[in-house]
Design an enzyme around this catalytic site. Structure first.
Site, mmCIF file in Angstrom:
data_model
loop_
_atom_site.group_PDB
_atom_site.id
_atom_site.type_symbol
_atom_site.label_atom_id
_atom_site.label_comp_id
_atom_site.label_asym_id
_atom_site.label_seq_id
_atom_site.Cartn_x
_atom_site.Cartn_y
_atom_site.Cartn_z
ATOM 1 N N ARG A 234 0.852 -1.185 0.000
ATOM 2 C CA ARG A 234 0.000 0.000 0.000
ATOM 3 C C ARG A 234 0.894 1.244 0.000
ATOM 4 O O ARG A 234 1.916 1.296 0.700
ATOM 5 C CB ARG A 234 -0.936 0.024 1.214
ATOM 6 C CG ARG A 234 -2.112 -0.941 1.121
ATOM 7 C CD ARG A 234 -3.093 -0.549 0.027
ATOM 8 N NE ARG A 234 -4.267 -1.414 -0.046
ATOM 9 C CZ ARG A 234 -4.361 -2.475 -0.833
ATOM 10 N NH1 ARG A 234 -3.330 -2.819 -1.600
ATOM 11 N NH2 ARG A 234 -5.477 -3.198 -0.868
ATOM 12 N N GLU A 263 -2.341 7.512 -5.319
ATOM 13 C CA GLU A 263 -2.606 6.825 -6.574
ATOM 14 C C GLU A 263 -4.041 6.936 -7.059
ATOM 15 O O GLU A 263 -4.309 6.758 -8.252
ATOM 16 C CB GLU A 263 -2.222 5.351 -6.465
ATOM 17 C CG GLU A 263 -3.104 4.522 -5.564
ATOM 18 C CD GLU A 263 -2.701 3.051 -5.572
ATOM 19 O OE1 GLU A 263 -3.525 2.226 -5.972
ATOM 20 O OE2 GLU A 263 -1.558 2.736 -5.181
ATOM 21 N N HIS A 295 -0.112 -0.317 -9.918
ATOM 22 C CA HIS A 295 -0.913 -1.247 -9.109
ATOM 23 C C HIS A 295 -1.341 -2.459 -9.937
ATOM 24 O O HIS A 295 -2.516 -2.828 -9.980
ATOM 25 C CB HIS A 295 -2.143 -0.549 -8.529
ATOM 26 C CG HIS A 295 -2.587 -1.132 -7.223
ATOM 27 N ND1 HIS A 295 -2.882 -0.372 -6.119
ATOM 28 C CD2 HIS A 295 -2.790 -2.417 -6.838
ATOM 29 C CE1 HIS A 295 -3.257 -1.146 -5.118
ATOM 30 N NE2 HIS A 295 -3.202 -2.403 -5.534
#
Length: 332
Positions: A234, A263, A295
């Site tokens: 994360r 993000e 991601h």
């Protein structure tokens, strides 16, 4: 029964439509992320399905409850974006996919590491321009290096085993050491010792108040000069501004991130024709020793298949008054 998906992409529809056939849910897909601005779009759905950057805060949950939503289903493992206490107060069940493909994320972590230390991304671009020089492509062996792993859940454990296979010494930190990993030769140490000893540090822990900005000026200073840092967990685990300073001073030799603390404004979108106003990510991407992916560590056929199957099973069972079968799937 109806489900409303937020942050939905074409690949979500591809996999969920296939695995919805036995369930027969009426599914509507919205590409926008969930937040206060769009929560009122819920209209008769008993469940909403959300992803990593959807904001499921108290304000949103109050609206969902008013709209008659009974289940919030995360099609991911992390749940730091959901106010669980607010959901509990409103009697909404929350579920997730705690284990979809640990190997997918672990293998992407290794791919990023190898790309950085052997500069294969630069070599690829160079050869396509008919430049076959090796100048500037010098890397280093992973064999014999010390790898520090912070968090040894399913993903961290898979990464530990892979790096052990590379011939690395693997040090790990976790609040709950895994005895099987210890038997496989993984050595657990206090966090400070892992940070001080490792040539490569990989983050595999959840984001919570205790781990927010785990990597900061203080912990970066503990690390060896020339350390390589990887984060596929994360974005909020790393204080990006402090990491940039460590890159500028060359204390941090390489940084690979598949996640970024801001993000939600960038990832999963095509911004190739846009001006990105986030100066921090632009600064990061200007470093030749920084590798950023958007991601995608989870993004394999196997993982998306498991995510679709488990998410739909979770919703089906909860809406029928049953508990999901997968351990850890229910949050409240």
């Amino acid at each position: 029964m109806k489900i409303l998906f937020f942050s939905a992409k074409p690949y979500d529809k591809q996999f969920f439509d296939v695995y919805n056939r036995p369930h027969g849910f009426e599914i509507e897909y919205l590409e926008t992320h969930l937040g206060p601005h769009i929560a009122n779009a819920v209209d008769g759905q008993e469940a909403v399905c959300v992803f990593v950057n959807d904001k499921v805060n108290a304000e949103v949950i109050a609206i969902l409850a008013e709209k008659g939503v009974k289940v919030i289903a995360l099609r991911c493992a992390g749940f730091n974006n959901v106010d669980l206490e607010a959901a509990r107060m409103h009697g909404i069940r929350v579920c997730r996919v705690p284990e979809y493909s640990p190997e997918a994320v672990a293998e992407h972590t290794v791919a990023m590491l190898l790309t950085l230390v052997r500069k294969t991304h630069k070599a690829y671009n160079r050869v396509r321009e008919q430049n076959f020089s090796l100048n500037g492509l010098l890397g280093f062996n992973l064999h014999g290096k010390t790898i520090g792993v912070v968090g040894t859940g399913k993903i961290g454990g898979a990464f530990c085993r892979i790096m052990k296979g590379f011939g690395c010494k693997v040090l790990a930190y976790d609040l709950y050491p895994n005895h099987e990993l210890q038997q496989a030769g993984i050595e657990y140490q206090p966090l400070e010792e892992v940070l001080r000893s490792a040539d490569v540090i990989s983050l595999h822990c959840p984001l919570n108040p205790a781990t927010h900005y785990l990597i900061n000026e203080s912990t970066l200073t503990m690390m060896k000069p020339g350390v390589t840092l990887i984060n596929t967990s994360r974005g909020g685990l790393i204080n990006t501004a402090h990491a940039i300073e460590a890159l500028k001073s060359k204390h941090l030799a390489n940084l690979a991130i598949d996640v970024y603390e801001q993000e939600e404004k960038l990832f999963f979108k095509d911004l190739s024709e846009s001006i990105i106003e986030d100066d921090t990510i632009q600064r990061l991407m200007s470093f030749p020793n920084v590798l950023v992916t958007a991601h995608q560590a989870f993004f394999t056929e196997e993982a998306l298949t498991e995510i679709a199957k488990v998410t739909l099973q979770n919703i089906d069972r909860l809406l029928h008054g049953q508990e999901p079968e997968q351990a850890g799937a229910v949050l409240i």
